[in-house]
Design a protein around this motif. Structure first.
Motif, PDB file in Angstrom:
ATOM      1  N   ASP A   1       6.162   3.112  -0.818  1.00  0.00           N
ATOM      2  CA  ASP A   1       5.453   2.327   0.176  1.00  0.00           C
ATOM      3  C   ASP A   1       6.433   2.069   1.316  1.00  0.00           C
ATOM      4  OD1 ASP A   1       7.095   0.190  -0.686  1.00  0.00           O
ATOM      5  OD2 ASP A   1       5.486  -0.828  -1.756  1.00  0.00           O
ATOM      6  N   GLU A   2       6.197   1.094   2.134  1.00  0.00           N
ATOM      7  CA  GLU A   2       7.061   0.858   3.285  1.00  0.00           C
ATOM      8  C   GLU A   2       8.350   0.127   2.939  1.00  0.00           C
ATOM      9  OE1 GLU A   2       4.605  -0.954   6.257  1.00  0.00           O
ATOM     10  OE2 GLU A   2       3.601   0.938   6.690  1.00  0.00           O
TER      11      GLU A   2
ATOM     12  N   GLU B   1       0.837  -1.190   0.000  1.00  0.00           N
ATOM     13  CA  GLU B   1       0.000   0.000   0.000  1.00  0.00           C
ATOM     14  C   GLU B   1       0.879   1.250   0.000  1.00  0.00           C
ATOM     15  OE1 GLU B   1      -3.312   2.072   2.851  1.00  0.00           O
ATOM     16  OE2 GLU B   1      -3.119  -0.099   2.855  1.00  0.00           O
ATOM     17  N   LEU B   2       0.602   2.168  -0.914  1.00  0.00           N
ATOM     18  CA  LEU B   2       1.404   3.382  -1.031  1.00  0.00           C
ATOM     19  C   LEU B   2       1.205   4.294   0.172  1.00  0.00           C
ATOM     20  CD1 LEU B   2       0.984   4.311  -4.798  1.00  0.00           C
ATOM     21  CD2 LEU B   2       2.911   3.180  -3.692  1.00  0.00           C
TER      22      LEU B   2
END
Length: 128
Positions: A26-27, A3-4
């Motif tokens: 993202d992460e 997820e961005l």
């Protein structure tokens, strides 16, 4: 792709997002998409980021923007910029925090900082 956390277009000198370049992260990775007819996508793993700096010209400060310069140990994108980013100071801090979290998660030690960009035999598993 996860997820961005951040996504924005490169902006022109007055802050309008009239560009075909999109920056996101993202992460785990930073992404740069560019081009109109021929699309190019680049990515850099966050644990490969060595340094992050922020530059804000007079015009950028007027329009609340800045340019984030990132130095990495990636072979393709060694040093690159996220140009004319809105809320650049907050974006830089968020990115810096994610880089540290990813380095800790992957147990990357300070030895990676001594990697020679011109050396072709970089083995990321050696640094875990």
């Amino acid at each position: 792709m996860g997820e961005l956390v951040f996504r924005d277009r490169k902006r022109n000198w007055c802050g309008l997002p009239w560009s075909f370049t999109i920056y996101s992260f993202d992460e785990e990775r930073i992404f740069i998409e560019s081009g109109v007819f021929t699309k190019k996508e680049d990515e850099v793993r966050l644990y490969r980021v060595l340094d992050i700096s922020l530059t804000r010209s007079f015009i950028q400060r007027i329009f609340k923007m800045g340019t984030i310069t990132i130095d990495s140990s990636d072979k393709t994108l060694k040093c690159f910029q996220l140009k004319n980013i809105k809320n650049s100071r907050e974006v830089k801090e968020q990115l810096s925090q994610l880089v540290e979290e990813e380095r800790q998660r992957k147990r990357i030690t300070g030895r990676e900082y001594m990697v020679d960009h011109d050396h072709d035999e970089f083995d990321e598993d050696h640094y875990h």
